[in-house]
Scaffold this motif. Structure first.
Motif, mmCIF file in Angstrom:
data_model
loop_
_atom_site.group_PDB
_atom_site.id
_atom_site.type_symbol
_atom_site.label_atom_id
_atom_site.label_comp_id
_atom_site.label_asym_id
_atom_site.label_seq_id
_atom_site.Cartn_x
_atom_site.Cartn_y
_atom_site.Cartn_z
ATOM 1 N N ILE A 15 -20.577 -75.167 8.059
ATOM 2 C CA ILE A 15 -19.945 -76.042 9.031
ATOM 3 C C ILE A 15 -18.451 -75.813 9.007
ATOM 4 O O ILE A 15 -17.901 -75.306 8.043
ATOM 5 C CB ILE A 15 -20.273 -77.531 8.775
ATOM 6 C CG1 ILE A 15 -19.736 -77.985 7.413
ATOM 7 C CG2 ILE A 15 -21.731 -77.798 8.854
ATOM 8 C CD1 ILE A 15 -19.956 -79.451 7.147
ATOM 9 N N VAL A 16 -17.797 -76.181 10.089
ATOM 10 C CA VAL A 16 -16.372 -75.945 10.233
ATOM 11 C C VAL A 16 -15.612 -77.212 9.900
ATOM 12 O O VAL A 16 -15.984 -78.297 10.343
ATOM 13 C CB VAL A 16 -16.034 -75.494 11.673
ATOM 14 C CG1 VAL A 16 -14.535 -75.288 11.835
ATOM 15 C CG2 VAL A 16 -16.784 -74.213 12.005
ATOM 16 N N PHE A 17 -14.531 -77.079 9.116
ATOM 17 C CA PHE A 17 -13.724 -78.228 8.724
ATOM 18 C C PHE A 17 -12.734 -78.540 9.838
ATOM 19 O O PHE A 17 -11.565 -78.211 9.784
ATOM 20 C CB PHE A 17 -12.997 -77.906 7.416
ATOM 21 C CG PHE A 17 -12.132 -79.024 6.897
ATOM 22 C CD1 PHE A 17 -12.614 -80.310 6.795
ATOM 23 C CD2 PHE A 17 -10.837 -78.759 6.497
ATOM 24 C CE1 PHE A 17 -11.818 -81.331 6.302
ATOM 25 C CE2 PHE A 17 -10.028 -79.768 5.998
ATOM 26 C CZ PHE A 17 -10.526 -81.055 5.905
ATOM 27 N N GLY A 18 -13.226 -79.156 10.904
ATOM 28 C CA GLY A 18 -12.365 -79.591 11.992
ATOM 29 C C GLY A 18 -11.938 -78.458 12.910
ATOM 30 O O GLY A 18 -12.107 -77.284 12.611
ATOM 31 N N GLN A 19 -11.402 -78.821 14.065
ATOM 32 C CA GLN A 19 -10.872 -77.861 15.022
ATOM 33 C C GLN A 19 -9.402 -78.184 15.245
ATOM 34 O O GLN A 19 -9.025 -79.334 15.427
ATOM 35 C CB GLN A 19 -11.647 -77.942 16.339
ATOM 36 C CG GLN A 19 -13.112 -77.550 16.223
ATOM 37 C CD GLN A 19 -13.300 -76.086 15.879
ATOM 38 O OE1 GLN A 19 -12.496 -75.248 16.277
ATOM 39 N NE2 GLN A 19 -14.345 -75.769 15.143
ATOM 40 N N ASP A 20 -8.568 -77.162 15.246
ATOM 41 C CA ASP A 20 -7.136 -77.380 15.374
ATOM 42 C C ASP A 20 -6.732 -77.653 16.820
ATOM 43 O O ASP A 20 -7.385 -77.207 17.764
ATOM 44 C CB ASP A 20 -6.372 -76.163 14.855
ATOM 45 C CG ASP A 20 -6.455 -76.031 13.341
ATOM 46 O OD1 ASP A 20 -6.751 -77.042 12.686
ATOM 47 O OD2 ASP A 20 -6.219 -74.930 12.827
ATOM 48 N N LEU A 21 -5.641 -78.399 16.981
ATOM 49 C CA LEU A 21 -5.095 -78.694 18.300
ATOM 50 C C LEU A 21 -3.574 -78.743 18.165
ATOM 51 O O LEU A 21 -2.998 -79.787 17.868
ATOM 52 C CB LEU A 21 -5.637 -80.027 18.821
ATOM 53 C CG LEU A 21 -5.205 -80.431 20.237
ATOM 54 C CD1 LEU A 21 -5.677 -79.403 21.255
ATOM 55 C CD2 LEU A 21 -5.748 -81.813 20.579
ATOM 56 N N PRO A 22 -2.900 -77.604 18.365
ATOM 57 C CA PRO A 22 -1.446 -77.564 18.188
ATOM 58 C C PRO A 22 -0.709 -78.241 19.333
ATOM 59 O O PRO A 22 -1.235 -78.389 20.434
ATOM 60 C CB PRO A 22 -1.151 -76.062 18.154
ATOM 61 C CG PRO A 22 -2.235 -75.452 18.988
ATOM 62 C CD PRO A 22 -3.462 -76.290 18.726
ATOM 63 N N THR A 23 0.525 -78.637 19.062
ATOM 64 C CA THR A 23 1.406 -79.134 20.120
ATOM 65 C C THR A 23 2.473 -78.101 20.468
ATOM 66 O O THR A 23 3.208 -78.276 21.440
ATOM 67 C CB THR A 23 2.108 -80.432 19.682
ATOM 68 O OG1 THR A 23 2.844 -80.196 18.472
ATOM 69 C CG2 THR A 23 1.086 -81.539 19.447
ATOM 70 N N ARG A 291 2.922 -79.133 10.922
ATOM 71 C CA ARG A 291 1.654 -79.397 11.608
ATOM 72 C C ARG A 291 1.677 -79.070 13.097
ATOM 73 O O ARG A 291 0.610 -78.985 13.720
ATOM 74 C CB ARG A 291 1.240 -80.869 11.441
ATOM 75 C CG ARG A 291 1.188 -81.400 10.022
ATOM 76 C CD ARG A 291 0.542 -80.496 9.013
ATOM 77 N NE ARG A 291 -0.817 -80.096 9.333
ATOM 78 C CZ ARG A 291 -1.550 -79.311 8.554
ATOM 79 N NH1 ARG A 291 -1.041 -78.828 7.422
ATOM 80 N NH2 ARG A 291 -2.777 -78.980 8.906
ATOM 81 N N CYS A 292 2.859 -78.886 13.697
ATOM 82 C CA CYS A 292 2.911 -78.732 15.157
ATOM 83 C C CYS A 292 2.199 -77.472 15.649
ATOM 84 O O CYS A 292 1.733 -77.430 16.791
ATOM 85 C CB CYS A 292 4.353 -78.776 15.659
ATOM 86 S SG CYS A 292 5.408 -77.429 15.089
ATOM 87 N N GLU A 293 2.080 -76.456 14.812
ATOM 88 C CA GLU A 293 1.424 -75.219 15.239
ATOM 89 C C GLU A 293 -0.059 -75.195 14.895
ATOM 90 O O GLU A 293 -0.742 -74.213 15.202
ATOM 91 C CB GLU A 293 2.114 -74.011 14.610
ATOM 92 C CG GLU A 293 3.525 -73.791 15.095
ATOM 93 C CD GLU A 293 4.172 -72.562 14.476
ATOM 94 O OE1 GLU A 293 3.471 -71.538 14.320
ATOM 95 O OE2 GLU A 293 5.370 -72.632 14.144
ATOM 96 N N THR A 294 -0.551 -76.256 14.262
ATOM 97 C CA THR A 294 -1.959 -76.262 13.865
ATOM 98 C C THR A 294 -2.729 -77.441 14.451
ATOM 99 O O THR A 294 -3.556 -77.256 15.344
ATOM 100 C CB THR A 294 -2.089 -76.266 12.326
ATOM 101 O OG1 THR A 294 -1.303 -77.351 11.791
ATOM 102 C CG2 THR A 294 -1.607 -74.962 11.734
ATOM 103 N N ASP A 295 -2.446 -78.650 13.992
ATOM 104 C CA ASP A 295 -3.321 -79.774 14.343
ATOM 105 C C ASP A 295 -2.586 -81.054 14.705
ATOM 106 O O ASP A 295 -3.167 -82.135 14.650
ATOM 107 C CB ASP A 295 -4.282 -80.052 13.186
ATOM 108 C CG ASP A 295 -3.558 -80.294 11.859
ATOM 109 O OD1 ASP A 295 -2.316 -80.270 11.839
ATOM 110 O OD2 ASP A 295 -4.244 -80.482 10.839
ATOM 111 N N LEU A 296 -1.325 -80.955 15.107
ATOM 112 C CA LEU A 296 -0.570 -82.167 15.418
ATOM 113 C C LEU A 296 -1.158 -82.909 16.616
ATOM 114 O O LEU A 296 -1.034 -84.134 16.714
ATOM 115 C CB LEU A 296 0.909 -81.834 15.650
ATOM 116 C CG LEU A 296 1.876 -83.011 15.805
ATOM 117 C CD1 LEU A 296 1.687 -84.050 14.718
ATOM 118 C CD2 LEU A 296 3.321 -82.513 15.832
#
Length: 332
Positions: A15-23, A291-296
């Motif tokens: 399983i995947v540990f979350g999905q990233d969403l950058p700002t 965190r802004c380039e990954t999951d902010l």
């Protein structure tokens, strides 16, 4: 049934540990020469155009900012020195921070957690826990070249006991990153934690350190779920009860929180940096930049859910001027 089903699904597919969403995403097309010239124009001569500085440094990802800095340095001298001369306060600190490559940024932030009067264990745990094995390897290499001594030696000098062992093992980048969960191993870890803690008079700290520093985060979350289902006590309660040292107990709780919901963990870290009287500016800057380039994007959603207001609004109320403008640009 739940255990058997999860065991089958996870062992067969992972399983995947979350999905990233950058700002913040890379700008395309990218022109480091043009950006370097724009920064020089903002700094050169009488007065400083802080909005122009924000328009470059806060809208380029770290790798692009590093290229801009290299270009600027080769054409105009040191960008960091020029920013230091022309800016002041928190905006100066943030702007200089944004001239660093990501590995340099992380190395400096780790150093700062231990260079302050009294080690900032909460931030030290946050940084080491949240970086990949590959990132930590790069940091260890850069750190020794930049400071002339190793990251591990600094950790050894500034920490002690079980907390020291935990942070060193995490900093050495030995954690399983597969995110595959073997429920047989989960069950074994649940029993091991019980037998190393509540079942005996004196806690076997090594068992806790090894499991919390070496297992992947999805596995650890399953351990926490099964532990509570088996012994009717949360693992968070167990570690806060079993460990008398505040640093190790807080670190283990942080790992459990991160394993359960990474976005919520960071939303709480953001809130801690701006809640109450005053602002923990260094923490706020580090959290935003790291965190802004990954999951902010996900952290912002979690913040809204937990605290009932947007992260941007909360940060805006606690900051001002170009410092506020820069942070809000990165937060998106």
């Amino acid at each position: 049934m739940r255990i058997l089903l999860i065991s089958f699904i996870l062992s067969s597919a992972g399983i995947v540990f979350g999905q990233d969403l950058p700002t913040l995403v890379p700008v395309d097309p990218f022109d480091p020469n043009g950006d370097a010239a724009r920064l020089f124009d903002a700094i050169d001569g009488w007065g400083t155009d802080e909005d122009k500085i924000v328009s470059v440094l806060c809208y380029r990802v770290a790798s692009q900012r590093d290229a801009i800095t290299t270009t600027y340095n080769s054409q105009h001298g040191s960008l960091a020195d020029d920013l230091k001369s022309d800016l002041s306060g928190s905006f100066q600190t943030l702007a200089i921070m944004l001239t660093h490559s990501m590995v340099k940024f992380l190395s400096i932030e780790l150093y700062e957690t231990m260079a302050r009067s009294g080690t900032d264990e909460t931030s030290l745990t946050e940084i080491v826990m949240s970086r990949s094995n590959a990132e930590l390897a790069e940091v260890r290499s850069f750190y020794v070249d930049f400071y002339g001594h190793s990251l591990v030696s600094d950790i050894e000098s500034d920490t002690c006991c079980a907390y020291q062992q935990l942070i060193i093992q995490m900093a050495e980048g030995q954690r399983d990153e597969s995110n595959v969960v073997n429920m047989t191993l989960v069950q074994e870890d649940v029993v091991a934690l019980y037998e190393a803690g509540p079942a005996i008079e004196e806690t076997d700290e090594v068992v806790y350190v090894n499991i919390f520093s070496l297992r992947n985060f999805v596995h650890l979350n399953e351990v926490a779920i099964l532990y509570e289902a088996t012994y009717e006590t949360s693992l968070t309660t167990v570690v806060t009860t079993e460990f008398t040292g505040k640093e190790i107990a807080n670190a283990l709780v942080s790992i459990l929180q991160y394993s359960r919901d990474k976005a919520r963990y960071f939303s709480e870290r953001f809130h801690a940096s701006i809640a109450g009287v005053g602002t923990a500016d260094r923490d706020l800057m580090r959290l935003t930049v790291s965190r802004c380039e990954t999951d902010l994007g996900k952290i912002k959603s979690a913040y809204q859910t937990v605290y009932g207001e947007s992260l941007s609004n909360a940060v805006s109320k606690d900051t001002s001027g170009s410092y506020r403008t820069a942070l809000l640009a990165l937060i998106g």
